[in-house]
Design an enzyme around this catalytic site. Structure first.
Site, PDB file in Angstrom:
ATOM      1  N   SER A  70       0.840  -1.200   0.000  1.00  0.00           N
ATOM      2  CA  SER A  70       0.000   0.000   0.000  1.00  0.00           C
ATOM      3  C   SER A  70       0.879   1.256   0.000  1.00  0.00           C
ATOM      4  CB  SER A  70      -0.969  -0.055   1.185  1.00  0.00           C
ATOM      5  OG  SER A  70      -2.020   0.851   1.027  1.00  0.00           O
TER       6      SER A  70
ATOM      7  N   ASP B 183      -9.355  -5.576  -4.753  1.00  0.00           N
ATOM      8  CA  ASP B 183      -8.433  -4.698  -4.033  1.00  0.00           C
ATOM      9  C   ASP B 183      -8.832  -3.231  -4.146  1.00  0.00           C
ATOM     10  OD1 ASP B 183      -5.931  -3.589  -2.959  1.00  0.00           O
ATOM     11  OD2 ASP B 183      -5.047  -5.509  -3.498  1.00  0.00           O
TER      12      ASP B 183
ATOM     13  N   HIS C 114      -7.438  -6.014  -0.535  1.00  0.00           N
ATOM     14  CA  HIS C 114      -6.210  -5.266  -0.252  1.00  0.00           C
ATOM     15  C   HIS C 114      -5.221  -6.056   0.593  1.00  0.00           C
ATOM     16  CE1 HIS C 114      -3.949  -1.618  -0.454  1.00  0.00           C
ATOM     17  NE2 HIS C 114      -4.020  -1.345   0.832  1.00  0.00           N
TER      18      HIS C 114
END
Length: 327
Positions: free
Chosen positions: A136, A275, A302
Site C-alpha cells: 500500500s 483490491d 487489499h
C-alpha cells in the site's frame, strides 16, 4: 528468552546480517533477542524506530518490509516471517507508528523524510544487499527509495497493492463506492460534507467497505486487528486525509507513475481481485515497468497476503529465488 542491552560494539554481531555496507553501530540498540529473532531501536531523523529481525541467521539476501497506512504498523504483515527459513525478514514501524516514537511534529510526516528513514534503517542494520517489499503506502515508499541516490544494493521490489498515484487511488475508491447501495454512498457524502466521520452510520458504512475491499476474511486476522487498534491517526490524517475517498494531506499530489520506467531492478506487483488498488490500475503500473510481473489473487482484496497467505508466500518466495539466482 534472554533480554539484553548490547554494547554498540556488539550490536552487529547480534544481528548476524552485516554485509559490506558500513553499519552505524551507534544508532542501534537491541532490547530483546530470542534465538535468531532480534528486536530493538534505530535512531532516525526525528526519533527512534522499532525493528524486528526474524531469521537473522538465515543465509539469503534480507527482505526489508515497508508497511502501509500511512500510519499503520508492521503487525498485519507478520505472516511474511514464514519466509525467514530462507532469508532474514526485517520489519520496522515507521516513525510516528506502532512501537516507534510518536513525536508531536507534523513537519515529520513527509515522503522525503520517510524515504530518508529507509536509508537510515538500512545503514544502521548493515543491509548492504536487500530486497524491498512495500504494501500500500509502503509501495510508494519503496519506489521513491529505489529511485533515490541512496538505493545501491536494492536487488528487487515487491509492490503489494501499492499507492503510486494519489488521484488514481481516489478514483478507484470512488468507483468501488459507486457499487454500494445508495444509502451507503449518501452516508459517505454527508460525512465528507460535514466533516463528521465519527457517526455510527459512517462507521457502519466504512465497515461494509472494508469488508469488501480491505479484508474479506470474517473475522479479521488478529494481526490486522492489532494494526487497526494501533493506527496513528495524526500520520494518516496528515499524509492522506479524512477517508480513503479523499486525499487532503501531504500525499495529495503524489504521483510516481511518470518515473516507473526508471526503476532499475526486477519488480513484482501483486493485488487482489477486489483490491482497493484495482487490478486494472496494477496492470497499468506493470505496463510502465519493463519486464515487471503482476499476480492477481482471485477472490481477495487489499490484504491479499492475509486472505490467500499460502499462495502469496509461494509467489513471493519464487520471485525472490529467481532474482537471487540471477545475481
Amino acid at each position: 528468552m534472554l533480554l539484553l542491552l548490547l554494547t554498540t560494539a556488539a550490536v552487529l554481531l547480534a544481528l548476524c546480517i552485516t554485509t559490506d555496507r558500513p553499519a552505524d553501530r551507534s544508532n542501534v540498540t537491541i532490547t530483546r533477542t530470542d534465538g535468531d529473532t532480534h528486536e530493538g531501536y534505530v535512531d532516525v531523523t526525528g526519533g527512534r524506530v522499532w525493528f524486528r529481525i526474524v531469521g537473522a541467521d538465515s543465509p539469503g539476501t534480507p527482505l526489508l518490509i515497508l508497511h502501509g497506512g500511512p500510519g499503520a504498523t508492521h503487525d498485519y504483515l507478520e505472516p511474511l516471517a514464514a519466509l525467514a527459513d530462507e532469508r532474514p525478514i526485517v520489519f520496522y514501524d515507521q516513525l510516528g507508528c506502532g512501537n516507534s516514537d510518536r513525536p508531536d511534529d507534523p513537519a515529520l510526516w513527509t515522503v522525503v523524510r520517510y524515504v530518508a528513514e529507509v536509508g537510515e534503517v538500512r545503514q544502521a542494520l548493515g543491509l548492504d544487499r536487500v530486497h524491498l517489499l512495500g504494501q500500500s503506502w509502503g509501495g510508494a515508499l519503496a519506489v521513491e527509495y529505489v529511485l533515490s541516490a541512496e538505493s545501491d544494493g536494492v536487488e528487487s521490489l515487491i509492490l503489494s497493492a501499492p499507492l503510486l498515484d494519489a488521484d488514481r487511488w481516489v478514483a478507484d475508491q470512488r468507483a468501488h463506492l459507486a457499487a454500494f447501495p445508495e444509502e451507503i454512498q449518501e452516508v459517505v457524502r454527508e460525512a465528507e460534507a460535514t466533516g463528521n466521520f465519527d457517526s455510527p452510520e459512517y462507521q457502519e458504512a466504512m465497515a461494509a467497505y472494508y469488508a469488501r475491499h480491505v479484508c474479506r476474511t470474517d473475522p479479521w486476522p488478529e494481526c490486522l486487528n492489532r494494526t487497526f487498534e494501533k493506527i496513528s491517526l495524526p500520520v494518516y490524517l496528515g499524509m492522506w486525509g479524512p477517508s480513503e475517498f479523499t486525499c487532503t494531506g501531504t500525499l495529495r499530489t503524489f504521483d510516481v507513475t511518470g518515473r516507473l520506467a526508471e526503476v532499475p531492478v526486477p519488480v513484482l506487483f501483486t493485488c487482489g481481485e477486489h483490491d482497493e488498488a484495482s487490478p486494472a490500475t496494477m496492470a497499468y503500473f506493470r505496463s510502465q515497468v519493463p519486464g515487471s510481473e503482476l499476480k492477481v489473487f482471485k477472490g481477495a482484496s487489499h490484504e491479499h497476503h492475509l486472505e490467500e497467505t499460502d499462495a502469496y508466500l509461494a509467489t513471493v518466495r519464487e520471485f525472490l529465488s529467481r532474482v537471487d539466482a540471477a545475481q
